[in-house]
Design a protein around this motif. Structure first.
Motif, PDB file in Angstrom:
ATOM      1  N   TYR A 224       0.809  -1.214   0.000  1.00 42.30           N
ATOM      2  CA  TYR A 224       0.000   0.000   0.000  1.00 42.30           C
ATOM      3  C   TYR A 224       0.844   1.267   0.000  1.00 42.30           C
ATOM      4  O   TYR A 224       0.302   2.376  -0.046  1.00 42.30           O
ATOM      5  CB  TYR A 224      -0.932   0.019   1.214  1.00 42.30           C
TER       6      TYR A 224
ATOM      7  N   ASN B 224     -10.827  -7.738  -1.733  1.00 44.13           N
ATOM      8  CA  ASN B 224      -9.691  -8.516  -1.237  1.00 44.13           C
ATOM      9  C   ASN B 224      -9.253  -9.544  -2.270  1.00 44.13           C
ATOM     10  O   ASN B 224      -8.050  -9.705  -2.538  1.00 44.13           O
ATOM     11  CB  ASN B 224     -10.062  -9.222   0.073  1.00 44.13           C
TER      12      ASN B 224
ATOM     13  N   GLU C 257      -7.769  -7.926  -5.496  1.00 43.36           N
ATOM     14  CA  GLU C 257      -6.402  -7.456  -5.319  1.00 43.36           C
ATOM     15  C   GLU C 257      -5.408  -8.605  -5.325  1.00 43.36           C
ATOM     16  O   GLU C 257      -4.264  -8.442  -5.758  1.00 43.36           O
ATOM     17  CB  GLU C 257      -6.303  -6.634  -4.037  1.00 43.36           C
TER      18      GLU C 257
ATOM     19  N   TYR D  56     -15.624  -1.741  -1.134  1.00 39.01           N
ATOM     20  CA  TYR D  56     -14.680  -0.696  -0.758  1.00 39.01           C
ATOM     21  C   TYR D  56     -15.320   0.357   0.150  1.00 39.01           C
ATOM     22  O   TYR D  56     -14.675   0.859   1.072  1.00 39.01           O
ATOM     23  CB  TYR D  56     -14.066  -0.060  -2.002  1.00 39.01           C
TER      24      TYR D  56
ATOM     25  N   PHE E 111     -15.613  -1.308   3.687  1.00 45.98           N
ATOM     26  CA  PHE E 111     -14.338  -1.463   4.372  1.00 45.98           C
ATOM     27  C   PHE E 111     -13.767  -0.110   4.776  1.00 45.98           C
ATOM     28  O   PHE E 111     -13.238   0.057   5.887  1.00 45.98           O
ATOM     29  CB  PHE E 111     -13.352  -2.224   3.487  1.00 45.98           C
ATOM     30  N   ALA E 112     -13.869   0.883   3.899  1.00 42.85           N
ATOM     31  CA  ALA E 112     -13.374   2.217   4.240  1.00 42.85           C
ATOM     32  C   ALA E 112     -14.138   2.789   5.432  1.00 42.85           C
ATOM     33  O   ALA E 112     -13.545   3.401   6.324  1.00 42.85           O
ATOM     34  CB  ALA E 112     -13.490   3.145   3.030  1.00 42.85           C
TER      35      ALA E 112
ATOM     36  N   GLN F  36     -12.974   1.106   8.613  1.00 35.68           N
ATOM     37  CA  GLN F  36     -11.669   1.612   9.015  1.00 35.68           C
ATOM     38  C   GLN F  36     -11.777   3.024   9.598  1.00 35.68           C
ATOM     39  O   GLN F  36     -11.028   3.386  10.513  1.00 35.68           O
ATOM     40  CB  GLN F  36     -10.707   1.603   7.830  1.00 35.68           C
TER      41      GLN F  36
ATOM     42  N   TYR G 158      -5.313   3.551   6.077  1.00 33.39           N
ATOM     43  CA  TYR G 158      -6.129   2.459   5.551  1.00 33.39           C
ATOM     44  C   TYR G 158      -7.452   2.981   5.003  1.00 33.39           C
ATOM     45  O   TYR G 158      -7.964   2.473   3.999  1.00 33.39           O
ATOM     46  CB  TYR G 158      -6.364   1.393   6.623  1.00 33.39           C
TER      47      TYR G 158
ATOM     48  N   ARG H 281      -6.430   4.625   1.636  1.00 32.17           N
ATOM     49  CA  ARG H 281      -6.015   3.612   0.662  1.00 32.17           C
ATOM     50  C   ARG H 281      -7.227   2.878   0.106  1.00 32.17           C
ATOM     51  O   ARG H 281      -7.380   2.700  -1.115  1.00 32.17           O
ATOM     52  CB  ARG H 281      -5.063   2.621   1.348  1.00 32.17           C
ATOM     53  N   THR H 282      -8.114   2.464   0.981  1.00 30.10           N
ATOM     54  CA  THR H 282      -9.288   1.709   0.552  1.00 30.10           C
ATOM     55  C   THR H 282     -10.210   2.560  -0.317  1.00 30.10           C
ATOM     56  O   THR H 282     -10.672   2.122  -1.373  1.00 30.10           O
ATOM     57  CB  THR H 282     -10.053   1.187   1.775  1.00 30.10           C
TER      58      THR H 282
ATOM     59  N   THR I 258      -8.467   3.264  -3.736  1.00 31.83           N
ATOM     60  CA  THR I 258      -8.406   2.064  -4.572  1.00 31.83           C
ATOM     61  C   THR I 258      -9.767   1.789  -5.197  1.00 31.83           C
ATOM     62  O   THR I 258      -9.874   1.486  -6.394  1.00 31.83           O
ATOM     63  CB  THR I 258      -7.945   0.845  -3.757  1.00 31.83           C
TER      64      THR I 258
ATOM     65  N   ALA J 182      -3.494  -0.702  -5.563  1.00 30.45           N
ATOM     66  CA  ALA J 182      -3.588  -0.640  -4.103  1.00 30.45           C
ATOM     67  C   ALA J 182      -2.591   0.313  -3.468  1.00 30.45           C
ATOM     68  O   ALA J 182      -2.677   0.576  -2.266  1.00 30.45           O
ATOM     69  CB  ALA J 182      -3.396  -2.044  -3.516  1.00 30.45           C
TER      70      ALA J 182
END
Length: 260
Positions: free
Chosen positions: A38, A102, A105, A138, A141-142, A145, A162, A165-166, A169, A181
Motif C-alpha cells: 500500500y 480482497n 487485489e 470498498y 471497508f473504508a 476503518q 487504511y 487507501r481503501t 483504490t 492498491a
C-alpha cells in the motif's frame, strides 16, 4: 519489482514460509499485501501473504473430507511477523463476481511473490467481470476503518491511511477498471497529495500517532475521500452487474479437469 519492497531477510523469510505451505497446497498466486503493497511500510510492519490455492478436483467430490493443513498462519519467523492465509479458487471467483476487493487485489494486484501460467490466463477474465458491485466492498471497508480510526481518538496514522487507501483504490477501480492498491500512486491523482505527510508519520512505526493538529486537519478530509468513492460509482466505466461470467466459468471447469 515486488522483491524490491522487502529487505533480503524479509524475502528469505517469505520464501521459507511459502515453501512450507506449498507442501500442503498448490498456489495459483501468492500476493504481497498490507503496508508493503500500500506504499506505507514501517520497519515493524508484518508480511501479509495472501494466496489463492486450488484443491485437487477429486478431493471436492469425496464423501468424507480428508484432513487438511490450516490455511491461516500468524507467527514470528526469524524475527519477522508473518500473516499468511489462503482461500480456495472456487470461493475466490464467487467473491470476485460479488465485487470482493480482497480477492480482486490478490488476482490483479501488482505485487505477486509467486504466480503461475494459469494466473496469466485468468487475469483478463477477471477484468471482464468487474462491475459496480465492488463499490459496496470498498465503501464498507473504508467506513469500518474510519470507525476504527475514531476509536483511536483520531490519532492512529495507520488507521487513517487504511481509510484513504481503501477509498482511493475503490475510486480508481470504478473510474478506470484497474486495480491499484498503492496509495502513493493514487494520492496525487485524486487530490490527496498531503497524505505524504501521513505516510512519513506512519513509517516511524506501526503504532505511530498523529499530532493533534494533524489529526484535526484530516477529520473533514476523510469524508471527502468517501464522497469521492460514492461519486465514482455513479460515473463508473464498469457495468452494474458482471458480464462475461460464462468465460470465467468455462476457464474454471477446464482447470478443474486438468487438476483432477
Amino acid at each position: 519489482m515486488t522483491q524490491d519492497l522487502l529487505t533480503e531477510h524479509q524475502t528469505r523469510v517469505a520464501q521459507r514460509v511459502l515453501d512450507e505451505e506449498a507442501a500442503h497446497r498448490w498456489h495459483l498466486v501468492v500476493s504481497l499485501t498490507g503496508a508493503h503493497a500500500y506504499g506505507f511500510p514501517s520497519p515493524d510492519s508484518d508480511l501479509d501473504l495472501k494466496c489463492v490455492h486450488v484443491t485437487p478436483t477429486s478431493h471436492l467430490f469425496q464423501l468424507e473430507p480428508r484432513p487438511s493443513a490450516p490455511t491461516e498462519r500468524l507467527e514470528i519467523v526469524e524475527g519477522v511477523e508473518v500473516d499468511y492465509s489462503s482461500n480456495e479458487l472456487g470461493a475466490v471467483l464467487t467473491g470476485v463476481l460479488q465485487g470482493n476487493g480482497n480477492y480482486l487485489e490478490r488476482l490483479l494486484g501488482a505485487h505477486p511473490l509467486r504466480g503461475s501460467s494459469e494466473l496469466e490466463a485468468l487475469r483478463p477474465l477477471v477484468r471482464g467481470v468487474l462491475s459496480r458491485r465492488l463499490h459496496r466492498h470498498y465503501r464498507g471497508f473504508a467506513q469500518s476503518q474510519a470507525r476504527e480510526w475514531e476509536k483511536t481518538g483520531f490519532r492512529s496514522a495507520k488507521k487513517l491511511l487504511y481509510v484513504l487507501r481503501t477509498a482511493l483504490t475503490g475510486t480508481h477501480a470504478l473510474l478506470t477498471g484497474e486495480v491499484e492498491a498503492d496509495l502513493t500512486v493514487l494520492m496525487d491523482r485524486y487530490g490527496f497529495a498531503e497524505a505524504g505527510e501521513l505516510i512519513r508519520w506512519k513509517r516511524r512505526g506501526e503504532r505511530s500517532e498523529l499530532s493533534e493538529a494533524l489529526s484535526l486537519s484530516w477529520r473533514d478530509k476523510v469524508g471527502r475521500a468517501l464522497e469521492q468513492l460514492d461519486a465514482a460509482r455513479e460515473r463508473s466505466v464498469l457495468p452494474e452487474e458482471p458480464r462475461e461470467g460464462g468465460a470465467l466459468e468455462a476457464w474454471l471447469l477446464e482447470l478443474r479437469r486438468s487438476r483432477w
